[in-house]
Design an enzyme around this catalytic site. Structure first.
Site, mmCIF file in Angstrom:
data_model
loop_
_atom_site.group_PDB
_atom_site.id
_atom_site.type_symbol
_atom_site.label_atom_id
_atom_site.label_comp_id
_atom_site.label_asym_id
_atom_site.label_seq_id
_atom_site.Cartn_x
_atom_site.Cartn_y
_atom_site.Cartn_z
ATOM 1 N N VAL A 258 0.822 -1.222 0.000
ATOM 2 C CA VAL A 258 0.000 0.000 0.000
ATOM 3 C C VAL A 258 0.854 1.270 0.000
ATOM 4 O O VAL A 258 0.371 2.344 -0.350
ATOM 5 C CB VAL A 258 -1.009 0.036 1.177
ATOM 6 C CG1 VAL A 258 -2.036 -1.078 1.060
ATOM 7 C CG2 VAL A 258 -0.318 0.030 2.528
ATOM 8 N N ASN B 285 -6.965 -1.588 6.113
ATOM 9 C CA ASN B 285 -6.572 -2.241 7.369
ATOM 10 C C ASN B 285 -5.049 -2.406 7.497
ATOM 11 O O ASN B 285 -4.526 -2.494 8.608
ATOM 12 C CB ASN B 285 -7.280 -3.610 7.417
ATOM 13 C CG ASN B 285 -6.748 -4.518 8.492
ATOM 14 O OD1 ASN B 285 -7.076 -4.369 9.664
ATOM 15 N ND2 ASN B 285 -5.890 -5.476 8.110
ATOM 16 N N SER C 27 -7.321 3.487 15.594
ATOM 17 C CA SER C 27 -7.016 2.719 16.805
ATOM 18 C C SER C 27 -7.371 3.493 18.065
ATOM 19 O O SER C 27 -7.374 4.735 18.073
ATOM 20 C CB SER C 27 -5.514 2.408 16.836
ATOM 21 O OG SER C 27 -5.157 1.835 18.075
ATOM 22 N N TYR D 42 3.090 5.629 15.908
ATOM 23 C CA TYR D 42 1.860 4.858 15.683
ATOM 24 C C TYR D 42 0.635 5.712 16.039
ATOM 25 O O TYR D 42 -0.303 5.835 15.258
ATOM 26 C CB TYR D 42 1.898 3.575 16.523
ATOM 27 C CG TYR D 42 0.702 2.683 16.295
ATOM 28 C CD1 TYR D 42 0.531 1.986 15.097
ATOM 29 C CD2 TYR D 42 -0.279 2.529 17.283
ATOM 30 C CE1 TYR D 42 -0.581 1.169 14.884
ATOM 31 C CE2 TYR D 42 -1.389 1.707 17.077
ATOM 32 C CZ TYR D 42 -1.529 1.032 15.881
ATOM 33 O OH TYR D 42 -2.630 0.223 15.672
ATOM 34 N N SER E 66 0.127 8.452 13.477
ATOM 35 C CA SER E 66 -0.344 7.947 12.179
ATOM 36 C C SER E 66 -1.827 7.603 12.253
ATOM 37 O O SER E 66 -2.590 7.872 11.328
ATOM 38 C CB SER E 66 0.480 6.734 11.729
ATOM 39 O OG SER E 66 0.186 5.578 12.507
ATOM 40 N N LYS E 67 -2.258 7.022 13.375
ATOM 41 C CA LYS E 67 -3.660 6.624 13.498
ATOM 42 C C LYS E 67 -4.563 7.848 13.721
ATOM 43 O O LYS E 67 -5.744 7.827 13.343
ATOM 44 C CB LYS E 67 -3.823 5.593 14.618
ATOM 45 C CG LYS E 67 -3.192 4.236 14.277
ATOM 46 C CD LYS E 67 -3.872 3.590 13.078
ATOM 47 C CE LYS E 67 -3.361 2.198 12.773
ATOM 48 N NZ LYS E 67 -4.071 1.587 11.617
HETATM 49 N N1 LIG Z 1 -4.774 -5.912 16.864
HETATM 50 C C1 LIG Z 1 -5.152 -4.871 17.610
HETATM 51 O O1 LIG Z 1 -5.276 -4.959 18.833
HETATM 52 C C2 LIG Z 1 -5.431 -3.552 16.955
HETATM 53 C C3 LIG Z 1 -6.001 -2.520 17.720
HETATM 54 C C4 LIG Z 1 -6.289 -1.312 17.109
HETATM 55 C C5 LIG Z 1 -6.028 -1.146 15.761
HETATM 56 N N2 LIG Z 1 -5.458 -2.158 15.052
HETATM 57 C C6 LIG Z 1 -5.220 -1.955 13.626
HETATM 58 O O2 LIG Z 1 -5.884 -3.007 12.928
HETATM 59 C C7 LIG Z 1 -5.131 -3.344 11.769
HETATM 60 C C8 LIG Z 1 -4.781 -4.821 11.776
HETATM 61 O O3 LIG Z 1 -4.175 -5.183 13.011
HETATM 62 P P1 LIG Z 1 -3.546 -6.638 13.230
HETATM 63 O O4 LIG Z 1 -3.355 -6.813 14.675
HETATM 64 O O5 LIG Z 1 -4.305 -7.642 12.449
HETATM 65 O O6 LIG Z 1 -2.102 -6.393 12.557
HETATM 66 P P2 LIG Z 1 -1.035 -7.438 11.999
HETATM 67 O O7 LIG Z 1 0.297 -6.790 12.144
HETATM 68 O O8 LIG Z 1 -1.250 -8.788 12.596
HETATM 69 O O9 LIG Z 1 -1.415 -7.510 10.437
HETATM 70 C C9 LIG Z 1 -1.191 -6.408 9.580
HETATM 71 C C10 LIG Z 1 -1.135 -6.909 8.160
HETATM 72 O O10 LIG Z 1 -0.822 -5.779 7.319
HETATM 73 C C11 LIG Z 1 0.139 -6.194 6.380
HETATM 74 N N3 LIG Z 1 0.924 -5.075 5.893
HETATM 75 C C12 LIG Z 1 1.875 -4.370 6.576
HETATM 76 N N4 LIG Z 1 2.420 -3.439 5.769
HETATM 77 C C13 LIG Z 1 1.800 -3.551 4.564
HETATM 78 C C14 LIG Z 1 1.931 -2.860 3.334
HETATM 79 N N5 LIG Z 1 2.849 -1.888 3.165
HETATM 80 N N6 LIG Z 1 1.112 -3.206 2.307
HETATM 81 C C15 LIG Z 1 0.212 -4.212 2.454
HETATM 82 N N7 LIG Z 1 0.053 -4.912 3.591
HETATM 83 C C16 LIG Z 1 0.839 -4.574 4.643
HETATM 84 C C17 LIG Z 1 1.008 -7.210 7.135
HETATM 85 O O11 LIG Z 1 1.736 -8.042 6.247
HETATM 86 C C18 LIG Z 1 -0.047 -7.955 7.933
HETATM 87 O O12 LIG Z 1 -0.559 -9.073 7.238
HETATM 88 C C19 LIG Z 1 -3.933 -2.404 11.752
HETATM 89 O O13 LIG Z 1 -4.280 -1.247 11.025
HETATM 90 C C20 LIG Z 1 -3.760 -2.055 13.227
HETATM 91 O O14 LIG Z 1 -3.083 -0.837 13.380
HETATM 92 C C21 LIG Z 1 -5.155 -3.351 15.617
#
Ligand SMILES: NC(=O)c1ccc[n+]([C@@H]2O[C@H](COP(=O)([O-])OP(=O)(O)OC[C@H]3O[C@@H](n4cnc5c(N)ncnc54)[C@H](O)[C@@H]3O)[C@@H](O)[C@H]2O)c1
Length: 252
Positions: A61, A87, A142, A155, A158-159
């Site tokens: 992305v 996402n 987030s 982080y 950015s969010k």
């Molecule tokens: N897990 C949580 O507790 C939580 C809480 C709040 C927000 N979030 C947000 O939810 C989203 C998903 O969280 P998660 O825990 O599943 O994260 P994760 O790190 O397990 O998965 C993120 C995915 O994004 C992909 N990715 C990273 N950089 C990329 C790029 N340049 N292009 C395409 N794909 C890319 C990674 O390969 C991975 O598969 C994120 O935006 C995170 O910030 C997560």
């Protein structure tokens, strides 16, 4: 089957919550474009097991050419794009530190993937949404931004940018019947979360739970319901909003 006939792009769909969104959306009838820098084989298997159709693409992305190519391939396969779940993000990869000690390269990487990545993916799909007569973009922000989390300022920042971008895009795209909303989750146990709270994940989840009105931790199904609502016509007059799915930690 609320999403029958719709095509929805999910970025960061190889694992974690993105994979859960892909499966949940497919279960409601949507055709899925699963995008990630990593391999999406497991996501494809789960979507197909749920009876869904899925196109898996290697997409960075952060790279506008890569997101443009994604939109072209999605149209070629499914003929339309109706939804985009932005996402993908750098999350667990970002180290905890005092804000003045964050390496500049890590700051830049967080902004490039987490902010510019949403801009790139949105620019790529909006022409197809206009052609389809409308669409829905859901940006994942987030609790880090809505609460104001310290020691990961890249982080958090950015969010927070994602929330502003959501509002501005919603105003620009309303005339095209393209809605843009954000979802702000609390912490869910994923590989990303384990890395993010390295070695202290249980303690962190307990502390987060303690700040909530509802005394249990967030699970992916809680988020899937909100995503389904925002991409479906049930939310047809909702745009520019940030929905906190955090058990009542932040009350807007
Ligand atoms: N897990 C949580 O507790 C939580 C809480 C709040 C927000 N979030 C947000 O939810 C989203 C998903 O969280 P998660 O825990 O599943 O994260 P994760 O790190 O397990 O998965 C993120 C995915 O994004 C992909 N990715 C990273 N950089 C990329 C790029 N340049 N292009 C395409 N794909 C890319 C990674 O390969 C991975 O598969 C994120 O935006 C995170 O910030 C997560």
């Amino acid at each position: 089957m609320k999403l029958q006939g719709k095509t929805i792009v999910v970025t960061g769909a190889a694992r974690g919550i993105g994979q859960e969104y892909a499966v949940a959306l497919a279960t409601e009838g949507a055709s899925i474009v699963a995008c990630d820098v990593s391999d999406c084989t497991e996501t494809v298997q789960r979507v197909e097991a749920a009876g869904g159709q899925v196109l898996a693409l290697k997409v960075d992305v952060a790279d506008a050419a890569s997101t443009q190519a994604m939109a072209g391939q999605a149209i070629e396969r499914f003929g339309r794009i109706d939804g985009l779940i932005n996402n993908a993000a750098l999350y667990g990869q970002l180290k905890s530190s005092k804000f003045e000690q964050i390496p500049e390269s890590e700051w830049d990487a967080a902004m490039t993937v987490n902010v510019k990545g949403i801009w790139n993916a949105s620019k790529a799909v909006v022409p197809a949404m206009r052609e389809a007569g409308g669409g829905s973009i859901v940006n994942i922000t987030s609790l880090a931004a809505t609460y104001g989390m310290p020691f990961r300022l890249h982080y958090t920042t950015s969010k927070a940018a994602v929330i502003g971008m959501t509002r501005g895009m919603a105003r620009e795209l309303g005339k095209d019947l393209i809605r843009v909303n954000a979802v702000a989750p609390a912490a869910v146990m994923t590989e990303g979360t384990q890395a993010f709270f390295a070695g202290k994940v249980e303690k962190a989840l307990d502390a987060i739970k303690g700040s909530q009105a509802i005394q249990r931790n967030l699970v992916p199904a809680d988020l899937a319901g909100t995503i389904l609502y925002l991409v479906s016509d049930a939310s047809c007059f909702v745009t520019g909003q940030t929905l906190s799915v955090d058990g009542g930690t932040v009350m807007h």
